[in-house]
Design a protein around this motif. Sequence first.
Motif, short mmCIF file in Angstrom:
data_model
loop_
_atom_site.label_atom_id
_atom_site.label_comp_id
_atom_site.label_asym_id
_atom_site.label_seq_id
_atom_site.Cartn_x
_atom_site.Cartn_y
_atom_site.Cartn_z
N PHE A 124 3.25 6.17 -3.04
CA PHE A 124 4.47 6.96 -3.06
C PHE A 124 4.41 8.04 -4.14
O PHE A 124 4.00 7.79 -5.27
CB PHE A 124 5.67 6.05 -3.30
CG PHE A 124 6.99 6.76 -3.20
CD1 PHE A 124 7.50 7.10 -1.98
CD2 PHE A 124 7.70 7.07 -4.35
CE1 PHE A 124 8.71 7.75 -1.88
CE2 PHE A 124 8.91 7.72 -4.27
CZ PHE A 124 9.41 8.06 -3.03
N ASP A 125 4.83 9.24 -3.79
CA ASP A 125 4.80 10.37 -4.72
C ASP A 125 6.21 10.63 -5.26
O ASP A 125 7.08 11.15 -4.57
CB ASP A 125 4.28 11.61 -4.00
CG ASP A 125 4.09 12.79 -4.96
OD1 ASP A 125 4.19 12.59 -6.19
OD2 ASP A 125 3.84 13.90 -4.46
N LYS A 126 6.45 10.25 -6.52
CA LYS A 126 7.78 10.40 -7.13
C LYS A 126 8.15 11.86 -7.35
O LYS A 126 9.32 12.18 -7.47
CB LYS A 126 7.82 9.67 -8.47
CG LYS A 126 7.88 8.17 -8.34
CD LYS A 126 8.23 7.54 -9.66
CE LYS A 126 6.98 7.01 -10.31
NZ LYS A 126 7.25 6.31 -11.56
N ALA A 133 0.83 -1.21 0.00
CA ALA A 133 0.00 0.00 0.00
C ALA A 133 0.87 1.26 0.00
O ALA A 133 0.58 2.22 -0.73
CB ALA A 133 -0.93 0.00 1.20
N GLU A 134 1.92 1.28 0.80
CA GLU A 134 2.79 2.45 0.86
C GLU A 134 3.49 2.70 -0.47
O GLU A 134 3.69 3.83 -0.88
CB GLU A 134 3.83 2.29 1.97
CG GLU A 134 3.26 2.40 3.36
CD GLU A 134 2.70 3.79 3.66
OE1 GLU A 134 3.32 4.78 3.24
OE2 GLU A 134 1.65 3.86 4.31
N VAL A 135 3.86 1.64 -1.16
CA VAL A 135 4.55 1.78 -2.45
C VAL A 135 3.61 2.38 -3.49
O VAL A 135 3.99 3.26 -4.26
CB VAL A 135 5.09 0.41 -2.93
CG1 VAL A 135 5.69 0.53 -4.32
CG2 VAL A 135 6.09 -0.14 -1.94
#
Length: 43
Positions: free
Chosen positions: A13-15, A8-10
């Motif tokens: 993630f905001d690149k 879920a965290e991946v």
Amino acid sequence: MPDKPDLAEVSNFDKTKLKKTETQEKNPLPTKETIEQEKQATA
């Protein structure tokens, strides 16, 4: 411990928050000329 990690965290993630960095080769491979010079020096 679960068999599969929680991704879920991946997926959230905001690149765009990452900083742009330039990569540099610390140990570049020798050129053909350098290899030939070393061969001749040791022979």
